[in-house]
Motif scaffolding. Structure first.
Motif, PDB file in Angstrom:
ATOM      1  N   ARG A   3       7.756 -12.132  -3.643  1.00 53.83           N
ATOM      2  CA  ARG A   3       7.272 -11.021  -2.833  1.00 53.83           C
ATOM      3  C   ARG A   3       7.739  -9.687  -3.417  1.00 53.83           C
ATOM      4  NH1 ARG A   3       8.423 -11.697   3.398  1.00 53.83           N
ATOM      5  NH2 ARG A   3       7.109 -13.514   2.897  1.00 53.83           N
ATOM      6  N   ARG A   4       8.977  -9.667  -3.914  1.00 57.99           N
ATOM      7  CA  ARG A   4       9.492  -8.447  -4.540  1.00 57.99           C
ATOM      8  C   ARG A   4       8.697  -8.108  -5.793  1.00 57.99           C
ATOM      9  NH1 ARG A   4      15.779  -8.658  -5.437  1.00 57.99           N
ATOM     10  NH2 ARG A   4      15.542  -9.258  -3.236  1.00 57.99           N
ATOM     11  N   PHE A   5       8.322  -9.134  -6.540  1.00 57.53           N
ATOM     12  CA  PHE A   5       7.503  -8.912  -7.731  1.00 57.53           C
ATOM     13  C   PHE A   5       6.170  -8.256  -7.357  1.00 57.53           C
ATOM     14  CE2 PHE A   5       3.936 -10.675 -10.233  1.00 57.53           C
ATOM     15  CZ  PHE A   5       4.221 -10.117 -11.470  1.00 57.53           C
ATOM     16  N   ILE A   6       5.536  -8.750  -6.311  1.00 60.03           N
ATOM     17  CA  ILE A   6       4.258  -8.184  -5.877  1.00 60.03           C
ATOM     18  C   ILE A   6       4.430  -6.725  -5.448  1.00 60.03           C
ATOM     19  CG2 ILE A   6       2.432  -8.352  -4.137  1.00 60.03           C
ATOM     20  CD1 ILE A   6       2.876 -11.395  -4.162  1.00 60.03           C
ATOM     21  N   VAL A   7       5.525  -6.446  -4.727  1.00 58.34           N
ATOM     22  CA  VAL A   7       5.794  -5.067  -4.291  1.00 58.34           C
ATOM     23  C   VAL A   7       5.987  -4.151  -5.494  1.00 58.34           C
ATOM     24  CG1 VAL A   7       7.467  -3.580  -3.111  1.00 58.34           C
ATOM     25  CG2 VAL A   7       6.746  -5.726  -2.051  1.00 58.34           C
ATOM     26  N   VAL A   8       6.741  -4.621  -6.495  1.00 57.87           N
ATOM     27  CA  VAL A   8       6.976  -3.820  -7.700  1.00 57.87           C
ATOM     28  C   VAL A   8       5.658  -3.564  -8.443  1.00 57.87           C
ATOM     29  CG1 VAL A   8       8.050  -3.834  -9.992  1.00 57.87           C
ATOM     30  CG2 VAL A   8       9.381  -4.483  -7.979  1.00 57.87           C
ATOM     31  N   CYS A   9       4.814  -4.583  -8.521  1.00 61.48           N
ATOM     32  CA  CYS A   9       3.511  -4.423  -9.181  1.00 61.48           C
ATOM     33  C   CYS A   9       2.665  -3.363  -8.468  1.00 61.48           C
ATOM     34  CB  CYS A   9       2.770  -5.749  -9.216  1.00 61.48           C
ATOM     35  SG  CYS A   9       3.459  -6.962 -10.349  1.00 61.48           S
ATOM     36  N   LEU A  10       2.629  -3.422  -7.153  1.00 56.68           N
ATOM     37  CA  LEU A  10       1.864  -2.440  -6.387  1.00 56.68           C
ATOM     38  C   LEU A  10       2.443  -1.043  -6.573  1.00 56.68           C
ATOM     39  CD1 LEU A  10       1.231  -4.415  -3.065  1.00 56.68           C
ATOM     40  CD2 LEU A  10      -0.447  -3.845  -4.834  1.00 56.68           C
ATOM     41  N   ALA A  11       3.771  -0.932  -6.581  1.00 59.14           N
ATOM     42  CA  ALA A  11       4.416   0.369  -6.769  1.00 59.14           C
ATOM     43  C   ALA A  11       4.106   0.929  -8.151  1.00 59.14           C
ATOM     44  CB  ALA A  11       5.920   0.236  -6.571  1.00 59.14           C
ATOM     45  N   ALA A  12       4.165   0.068  -9.176  1.00 59.68           N
ATOM     46  CA  ALA A  12       3.864   0.510 -10.542  1.00 59.68           C
ATOM     47  C   ALA A  12       2.412   0.950 -10.660  1.00 59.68           C
ATOM     48  CB  ALA A  12       4.156  -0.618 -11.529  1.00 59.68           C
ATOM     49  N   LEU A  51      -5.987   5.482 -18.189  1.00 51.52           N
ATOM     50  CA  LEU A  51      -6.054   4.501 -17.098  1.00 51.52           C
ATOM     51  C   LEU A  51      -5.801   3.071 -17.578  1.00 51.52           C
ATOM     52  CD1 LEU A  51      -9.177   5.891 -15.230  1.00 51.52           C
ATOM     53  CD2 LEU A  51      -6.888   5.682 -14.252  1.00 51.52           C
ATOM     54  N   LEU A  52      -5.828   2.881 -18.893  1.00 53.31           N
ATOM     55  CA  LEU A  52      -5.729   1.527 -19.440  1.00 53.31           C
ATOM     56  C   LEU A  52      -4.440   0.805 -19.036  1.00 53.31           C
ATOM     57  CD1 LEU A  52      -7.551  -0.271 -21.115  1.00 53.31           C
ATOM     58  CD2 LEU A  52      -6.367   0.527 -23.175  1.00 53.31           C
ATOM     59  N   PRO A  53      -3.271   1.458 -19.082  1.00 51.81           N
ATOM     60  CA  PRO A  53      -2.056   0.741 -18.664  1.00 51.81           C
ATOM     61  C   PRO A  53      -2.112   0.248 -17.223  1.00 51.81           C
ATOM     62  CG  PRO A  53      -1.465   2.686 -19.920  1.00 51.81           C
ATOM     63  CD  PRO A  53      -2.934   2.776 -19.657  1.00 51.81           C
ATOM     64  N   SER A  54      -2.805   0.965 -16.339  1.00 50.70           N
ATOM     65  CA  SER A  54      -2.936   0.494 -14.955  1.00 50.70           C
ATOM     66  C   SER A  54      -3.724  -0.811 -14.914  1.00 50.70           C
ATOM     67  CB  SER A  54      -3.628   1.563 -14.097  1.00 50.70           C
ATOM     68  OG  SER A  54      -2.809   2.694 -13.941  1.00 50.70           O
ATOM     69  N   ALA A  55      -4.744  -0.897 -15.768  1.00 53.22           N
ATOM     70  CA  ALA A  55      -5.501  -2.152 -15.851  1.00 53.22           C
ATOM     71  C   ALA A  55      -4.618  -3.275 -16.387  1.00 53.22           C
ATOM     72  CB  ALA A  55      -6.723  -1.957 -16.750  1.00 53.22           C
ATOM     73  N   GLY A  88       9.099 -10.633 -14.965  1.00 56.54           N
ATOM     74  CA  GLY A  88       7.795 -10.027 -14.683  1.00 56.54           C
ATOM     75  C   GLY A  88       7.927  -8.605 -14.181  1.00 56.54           C
ATOM     76  N   MET A  89       8.907  -8.363 -13.310  1.00 59.35           N
ATOM     77  CA  MET A  89       9.132  -7.009 -12.818  1.00 59.35           C
ATOM     78  C   MET A  89       9.540  -6.072 -13.950  1.00 59.35           C
ATOM     79  SD  MET A  89      10.921  -7.434  -9.051  1.00 59.35           S
ATOM     80  CE  MET A  89      12.029  -8.790  -9.426  1.00 59.35           C
ATOM     81  N   ALA A  90      10.366  -6.584 -14.874  1.00 62.43           N
ATOM     82  CA  ALA A  90      10.787  -5.761 -16.007  1.00 62.43           C
ATOM     83  C   ALA A  90       9.598  -5.372 -16.884  1.00 62.43           C
ATOM     84  CB  ALA A  90      11.834  -6.511 -16.829  1.00 62.43           C
ATOM     85  N   VAL A  91       8.702  -6.322 -17.127  1.00 63.18           N
ATOM     86  CA  VAL A  91       7.516  -6.037 -17.945  1.00 63.18           C
ATOM     87  C   VAL A  91       6.603  -5.028 -17.251  1.00 63.18           C
ATOM     88  CG1 VAL A  91       5.462  -7.015 -19.021  1.00 63.18           C
ATOM     89  CG2 VAL A  91       7.603  -8.299 -19.060  1.00 63.18           C
ATOM     90  N   VAL A  92       6.398  -5.201 -15.957  1.00 65.33           N
ATOM     91  CA  VAL A  92       5.544  -4.286 -15.199  1.00 65.33           C
ATOM     92  C   VAL A  92       6.135  -2.877 -15.203  1.00 65.33           C
ATOM     93  CG1 VAL A  92       4.780  -3.716 -12.855  1.00 65.33           C
ATOM     94  CG2 VAL A  92       4.447  -6.016 -13.750  1.00 65.33           C
ATOM     95  N   CYS A  93       7.434  -2.779 -15.001  1.00 63.47           N
ATOM     96  CA  CYS A  93       8.084  -1.464 -15.021  1.00 63.47           C
ATOM     97  C   CYS A  93       7.976  -0.817 -16.404  1.00 63.47           C
ATOM     98  CB  CYS A  93       9.544  -1.591 -14.615  1.00 63.47           C
ATOM     99  SG  CYS A  93       9.789  -1.942 -12.856  1.00 63.47           S
ATOM    100  N   LEU A  94       8.069  -1.638 -17.452  1.00 67.34           N
ATOM    101  CA  LEU A  94       7.905  -1.100 -18.804  1.00 67.34           C
ATOM    102  C   LEU A  94       6.502  -0.541 -18.994  1.00 67.34           C
ATOM    103  CD1 LEU A  94       8.935  -0.699 -21.717  1.00 67.34           C
ATOM    104  CD2 LEU A  94       8.096  -3.007 -22.224  1.00 67.34           C
ATOM    105  N   LEU A  95       5.486  -1.253 -18.523  1.00 63.99           N
ATOM    106  CA  LEU A  95       4.108  -0.770 -18.633  1.00 63.99           C
ATOM    107  C   LEU A  95       3.912   0.538 -17.871  1.00 63.99           C
ATOM    108  CD1 LEU A  95       2.065  -4.087 -18.284  1.00 63.99           C
ATOM    109  CD2 LEU A  95       2.344  -2.690 -20.340  1.00 63.99           C
ATOM    110  N   ALA A  96       4.488   0.621 -16.666  1.00 66.61           N
ATOM    111  CA  ALA A  96       4.376   1.853 -15.882  1.00 66.61           C
ATOM    112  C   ALA A  96       5.071   3.007 -16.599  1.00 66.61           C
ATOM    113  CB  ALA A  96       4.973   1.643 -14.499  1.00 66.61           C
ATOM    114  N   TYR A  97       6.215   2.722 -17.179  1.00 57.73           N
ATOM    115  CA  TYR A  97       6.953   3.749 -17.932  1.00 57.73           C
ATOM    116  C   TYR A  97       6.134   4.225 -19.131  1.00 57.73           C
ATOM    117  CZ  TYR A  97      10.405   5.678 -21.175  1.00 57.73           C
ATOM    118  OH  TYR A  97      11.072   6.477 -22.067  1.00 57.73           O
TER     119      TYR A  97
END
Length: 216
Positions: A3-12, A51-55, A88-97
């Motif tokens: 659930r935390r992973f999903i929240v982080v993905c939505l936040a990113a 917009l590509l990183p969001s995809a 997974g959260m680390a990868v998503v945060c890296l993409l957002a960064y």
């Protein structure tokens, strides 16, 4: 943790789209989309490419949720589930960064994008390196060479080493960036940190094989 992973993905995703909404009108029609090893722009593209990183975040989130269900039973991720979702959260945060870095570089042409990217990768290596030793054999995450996948002992030893090389390589690359040294030196540290465990897995497997102590 899932659930935390999903929240982080939505936040990113919301962070990236929000940054695009704020800065899109200020961007030039053509923006840099690739830099060489010296931090010089060598490829340009249309500004909607920000917009590509969001995809990518959206696609990665869907993939990360699906892969555990596709794993063979002997290589399931349930035995290291918390590490799976943390990675997974680390990868998503890296993409957002990276999306934020890209946006800022498109808006501020003099921005040292190479140093920002290498610094982000260094931090990513430190974070993920700290959990490498908790990974168990699987087909999706970790140092997946023929030798680690073939033998549990080789997998364990390789990932113990990978945790150390990634943390040390990440910290040294951050030090290089903060010291203002050339970013290719930091890149070389990160590449070395990733390749040393790969070579070790082969050497260690062959050592066990010669000693006749290999186990499935």
């Amino acid at each position: 943790m899932k659930r935390r992973f999903i929240v982080v993905c939505l936040a990113a995703l919301l962070l990236g789209l929000g940054m695009v909404a704020v800065f899109y009108a200020e961007l030039p029609a053509r923006i840099p989309i690739h830099w060489n090893g010296s931090g010089q722009v060598d490829r340009w593209g249309e500004r909607h490419l920000v917009l590509l990183p969001s995809a990518f975040v959206l696609g990665l989130a869907a993939l990360w949720l699906a892969l555990p269900k596709l794993s063979p039973r002997r290589f399931a991720v349930e035995s290291f589930e918390d590490t799976w979702w943390f990675s997974g959260m680390a990868v998503v945060c890296l993409l957002a960064y990276l999306q934020c870095v890209h946006l800022w570089a498109a808006r501020e042409p003099g921005f040292a994008v190479d140093r920002a990217i290498v610094g982000g990768l260094g931090l990513f290596f430190v974070l993920t390196g700290n959990v490498m030793g908790k990974l168990r054999r699987n087909f999706w995450l970790g140092v997946r060479t023929p030798w680690t996948l073939a033998n549990e002992r080789v997998w364990y030893a390789t990932h113990r080493l990978a945790g150390k090389t990634m943390v040390v390589g990440g910290l040294l690359s951050l030090a290089v960036v903060l010291a203002g040294l050339p970013s290719p030196a930091a890149v070389a540290l990160l590449v070395g940190a990733a390749l040393v465990p790969v070579a070790f897995s082969l050497v260690y497997y062959k050592r066990l094989e010669r000693a006749g102590t290999l186990e499935a």
